[in-house]
Design a protein around this motif. Structure first.
Motif, PDB file in Angstrom:
ATOM      1  N   CYS A 155      -2.392   1.486  -2.993  1.00  0.00           N
ATOM      2  CA  CYS A 155      -3.678   0.789  -3.004  1.00  0.00           C
ATOM      3  C   CYS A 155      -3.515  -0.574  -2.349  1.00  0.00           C
ATOM      4  N   GLN A 156      -4.613  -1.295  -2.222  1.00  0.00           N
ATOM      5  CA  GLN A 156      -4.565  -2.614  -1.612  1.00  0.00           C
ATOM      6  C   GLN A 156      -3.819  -3.602  -2.507  1.00  0.00           C
TER       7      GLN A 156
ATOM      8  N   ALA B 176      -3.411  -4.017 -10.304  1.00  0.00           N
ATOM      9  CA  ALA B 176      -2.952  -2.671  -9.975  1.00  0.00           C
ATOM     10  C   ALA B 176      -1.439  -2.567 -10.126  1.00  0.00           C
TER      11      ALA B 176
ATOM     12  N   ASP C  57      -2.961  -6.039  -5.025  1.00  0.00           N
ATOM     13  CA  ASP C  57      -3.738  -6.444  -6.189  1.00  0.00           C
ATOM     14  C   ASP C  57      -2.799  -6.558  -7.390  1.00  0.00           C
TER      15      ASP C  57
ATOM     16  N   GLU D 183     -12.903   0.628  -7.060  1.00  0.00           N
ATOM     17  CA  GLU D 183     -13.235   1.024  -5.696  1.00  0.00           C
ATOM     18  C   GLU D 183     -12.425   2.208  -5.196  1.00  0.00           C
ATOM     19  N   SER D 184     -11.189   2.358  -5.665  1.00  0.00           N
ATOM     20  CA  SER D 184     -10.360   3.455  -5.165  1.00  0.00           C
ATOM     21  C   SER D 184      -9.324   3.868  -6.197  1.00  0.00           C
TER      22      SER D 184
ATOM     23  N   GLU E 185       0.819  -1.209   0.000  1.00  0.00           N
ATOM     24  CA  GLU E 185       0.000   0.000   0.000  1.00  0.00           C
ATOM     25  C   GLU E 185       0.852   1.257   0.000  1.00  0.00           C
TER      26      GLU E 185
ATOM     27  N   ARG F  46      -9.897  -2.698 -10.091  1.00  0.00           N
ATOM     28  CA  ARG F  46     -10.504  -2.469  -8.779  1.00  0.00           C
ATOM     29  C   ARG F  46      -9.803  -1.345  -8.022  1.00  0.00           C
ATOM     30  N   TYR F  47      -8.482  -1.313  -8.107  1.00  0.00           N
ATOM     31  CA  TYR F  47      -7.702  -0.305  -7.399  1.00  0.00           C
ATOM     32  C   TYR F  47      -6.718   0.313  -8.392  1.00  0.00           C
TER      33      TYR F  47
END
Length: 345
Positions: A85-86, A91, A88, A141-142, A80, A117-118
């Motif tokens: 981000c988470q 990503a 992934d 999501e972000s 992160e 997603r991220y």
């Protein structure tokens, strides 16, 4: 800000402190020791696996067992910190493939991408156009921030219909001229950071249908000529930051159906040559909750409004203006407002 490179030397895992609620390693994600790093291992849809290095400095890698890292969730924190981000794999792939010096055409770059997603932390400084960039990314999501895009000029429908997007970071786009429909249809969006859109002329429908939106940290509307339906349908929004509407030619339905909105202060209100029809329609809570909320509307008309009468402009009828505010105006204040070229419907 990290550079877009796989050379991750210098990221200190041991220097990261454990935070409450830290992201845990996702199910199926493993930790693997390498000679000079620790990596996350993600399962792929074809039954294989993909390794992602997350910037563990080589001098620390040998000191840490995968079990120790996983137990402390330190590797997830490191991911992160590096990617923003988470954990992934997609990503991480976006991050690695991003060319900061020459990002190429970003118009519609990720349009309708259901796998995204991220979105990771990248260098936005060379991006000139964000039009449709994330349009229809229904699983996004972000987005890691901040987004600093000093040369970008167009963000039309940039995040439109990103139905799972929860939050936007601070965004600086000082040369932006078009933010129309930028976040329209983002029904899960709850919070937006500060938006530097000082040059934007078109901001219509920017948050149209953002039915979960609760707050906007800051919004520069000083150059906007079109503010139609800016927050239409934002039924959970309780307050907006002070807005400069002095250059607005039209503000139709600007706060229409903002059923929870209590506090609004507008600088330069009344410069529009036409009636701002439906501007406060169904915004039935305006002025409620505190004297400060009510006073913000009084100040909008009494102190901060444009003197239409002095400019020889026709009287502007204030439709749907909240009765709770209107009825509590003193005769003196009401007369002063009307003397500036306004009347209550």
């Amino acid at each position: 800000m990290p550079q877009n490179t796989d050379n991750t030397a210098g990221m200190s895992v041991l220097g990261l402190k454990r935070k409450p609620g830290v992201t845990a390693l996702a199910p199926g994600v493993a930790v693997r020791q390498r000679a000079k790093s620790v990596v996350l291992v993600f399962p792929t849809t074809d039954g294989g696996e993909e390794e992602v290095s997350v910037g563990v400095a080589s001098k620390y890698a040998g000191m840490m067992s995968p079990e120790h890292v996983a137990a402390l969730s330190t590797l997830a924190e490191c991911f992160e910190a590096w990617f923003g981000c988470q954990p992934d794999p997609y990503a991480a792939r976006v991050y690695r493939e991003w060319n900061a010096a020459s990002p190429g055409s970003t118009v519609g770059k990720f349009k309708d991408d259901k796998a995204l997603r991220y979105f990771p932390r990248v260098d936005w400084s060379k991006v000139g156009n964000f039009r449709d960039m994330f349009y229809g990314c229904s699983n996004l999501e972000s987005v890691a921030g901040p987004i600093n895009a000093p040369v970008s000029c167009d963000a039309f429908t940039m995040f439109a219909n990103c139905a799972k997007l929860v939050e936007l970071p601070d965004i600086s786009m000082p040369k932006m001229y078009n933010c129309g429909w930028m976040c329209s249809g983002c029904s899960s969006l709850t919070r937006v950071g500060t938006l530097d859109t000082a040059g934007s002329g078109v901001m219509c429908n920017m948050f149209d249908g953002c039915s979960s939106l609760e707050s906007v940290a800051g919004l520069d509307s000083s150059s906007a000529t079109d503010l139609d339906s800016l927050f239409i349908g934002c039924r959970k929004l309780t307050e907006v930051p002070e807005l400069d509407v002095g250059n607005a030619a039209t503000m139709k339905d600007m706060f229409c159906n903002c059923a929870s909105l209590r506090k609004v202060r507008l600088k330069g209100f009344g410069t529009a040559a036409e009636n701002a029809e439906g501007m406060f329609k169904n915004a039935t809570m305006l002025g409620d909750g505190s004297e400060e909320n009510r006073q913000s509307l009084v100040d909008t008309l009494l102190t901060d409004s444009f003197d239409r009468a002095a400019a020889g402009m026709p009287v502007l009828t204030l439709r749907y203006f909240p009765a709770a505010v209107k009825n509590r105006l003193t005769a003196e204040k009401r007369a002063a407002i009307e003397a500036k070229g306004y009347k209550f419907a």
